[in-house]
Design a protein around this motif. Sequence first.
Motif, short mmCIF file in Angstrom:
data_model
loop_
_atom_site.label_atom_id
_atom_site.label_comp_id
_atom_site.label_asym_id
_atom_site.label_seq_id
_atom_site.Cartn_x
_atom_site.Cartn_y
_atom_site.Cartn_z
N ALA A 188 28.29 -0.68 6.95
CA ALA A 188 27.62 -0.29 5.70
C ALA A 188 26.49 -1.27 5.35
O ALA A 188 26.38 -2.37 5.89
CB ALA A 188 28.64 -0.26 4.56
N LEU A 189 25.66 -0.84 4.42
CA LEU A 189 24.60 -1.69 3.89
C LEU A 189 25.21 -2.86 3.13
O LEU A 189 26.31 -2.75 2.57
CB LEU A 189 23.69 -0.89 2.97
N GLY A 190 24.48 -3.97 3.06
CA GLY A 190 24.92 -5.10 2.25
C GLY A 190 24.89 -4.73 0.77
O GLY A 190 24.37 -3.67 0.38
N GLU A 191 25.39 -5.62 -0.06
CA GLU A 191 25.50 -5.32 -1.50
C GLU A 191 24.13 -5.04 -2.12
O GLU A 191 23.95 -4.05 -2.85
CB GLU A 191 26.19 -6.46 -2.23
N LEU A 192 23.16 -5.91 -1.90
CA LEU A 192 21.84 -5.73 -2.51
C LEU A 192 21.13 -4.50 -1.94
O LEU A 192 20.48 -3.75 -2.69
CB LEU A 192 20.99 -6.99 -2.30
N GLU A 193 21.26 -4.29 -0.64
CA GLU A 193 20.67 -3.09 -0.04
C GLU A 193 21.32 -1.82 -0.60
O GLU A 193 20.64 -0.82 -0.83
CB GLU A 193 20.85 -3.12 1.49
N SER A 194 22.61 -1.89 -0.82
CA SER A 194 23.32 -0.74 -1.37
C SER A 194 22.83 -0.43 -2.78
O SER A 194 22.58 0.73 -3.13
CB SER A 194 24.83 -1.02 -1.38
N GLN A 195 22.69 -1.47 -3.60
CA GLN A 195 22.20 -1.26 -4.96
C GLN A 195 20.78 -0.70 -4.96
O GLN A 195 20.43 0.16 -5.78
CB GLN A 195 22.24 -2.58 -5.74
N ALA A 196 19.97 -1.14 -4.00
CA ALA A 196 18.60 -0.63 -3.90
C ALA A 196 18.60 0.85 -3.54
O ALA A 196 17.80 1.63 -4.09
CB ALA A 196 17.82 -1.44 -2.87
N LEU A 197 19.46 1.24 -2.62
CA LEU A 197 19.54 2.66 -2.24
C LEU A 197 20.03 3.51 -3.41
O LEU A 197 19.49 4.59 -3.67
CB LEU A 197 20.48 2.84 -1.04
N ILE A 198 21.02 3.02 -4.14
CA ILE A 198 21.52 3.75 -5.30
C ILE A 198 20.40 3.93 -6.33
O ILE A 198 20.22 5.01 -6.90
CB ILE A 198 22.71 3.02 -5.94
N ALA A 199 19.62 2.87 -6.56
CA ALA A 199 18.50 2.95 -7.51
C ALA A 199 17.45 3.94 -7.04
O ALA A 199 16.90 4.70 -7.85
CB ALA A 199 17.89 1.56 -7.69
N ASP A 200 17.17 3.97 -5.74
CA ASP A 200 16.16 4.91 -5.20
C ASP A 200 16.62 6.36 -5.39
O ASP A 200 15.82 7.23 -5.76
CB ASP A 200 15.93 4.63 -3.71
N ILE A 201 17.90 6.61 -5.14
CA ILE A 201 18.41 7.98 -5.30
C ILE A 201 18.40 8.38 -6.77
O ILE A 201 18.13 9.54 -7.12
CB ILE A 201 19.83 8.10 -4.71
#
Length: 288
Positions: A269-282
């Motif tokens: 899976a994506l790292g924590e910060l990358e995950s938050q960035a993807l959630i924000a983009d969606i």
Amino acid sequence: MPVDPKPTVRRRVLGTNLRRLREEHGLLLEHAAEQLSCYPSKISRIESGQSPVRPLDLKALLDLYGVKDEVTRAGWLSLARESRKQRWWRVLEDRLPQDFLDLIGLEEDTSYCRGFQPGIVDGLFQTKEYAEAVIGGGSAGPLDENGQTKLEVRLERQKALTRSENPITVWMILGEAALRQQCGGVGVLRDQLLYLIELARLPNVTLQVLPYSVGAYRGGPTSFKIYRFPEPSSMEVVLLESHISHTYLENPKDIGFYADIFNYLRAAALGELESQALIADIAKEADK
């Protein structure tokens, strides 16, 4: 001693660990019964969680099993006290199935949870509106009485994340599909995604996203959670949820199997910060 046909999760954990201690010392039920001057059936009921254990009896069992450290003994006695308490969800026994009540008990009594949800935001993280859409299953109009009860319980369960004493630590991996499925509509999904970002900033929450780009992955699209109980228990329980029931696995081999899958998924899976960035983009995409 009264027999409870629906013992609390914590009482079952206490009993399971007492059985583990007895078996580690090569002792039979008869040996423990002799220590307490009782019948073996009483020990069996304690170990199955059907009967509570009195502090005096617990101290005698700990003596028999060689548990001498005062801190460890205090932990056992605390676990026993907690196992005797009546929990808030017990008043719902006639309104909810026992396996669901066990889930509530797990989240109330465990200290750590890690898991995977491929296609939906986990219940511990859901907003009220998102939860209404999930429970309603796409049906129009307000929830019926049973659905409303489930909603109230789900929101109450979430307090385990923010309770003042010993909030549960959660490490959750969400599939990217869970971030895009428009449960309740675009607006509800956007608010849910923003709420996920808030929760991810809590010190006791770790949130990762398994992106579509990973492709096929080990374990497949099966959701699961692994709950760990605090010391002195070393017990873990795997929860598998289906549309109609909850299945609990306590065999060490089963727990090891799902622990291996979780470790694979968290590495993929994506790292924590990358995950938050993807959630924000969606979430931004939902605004368009």
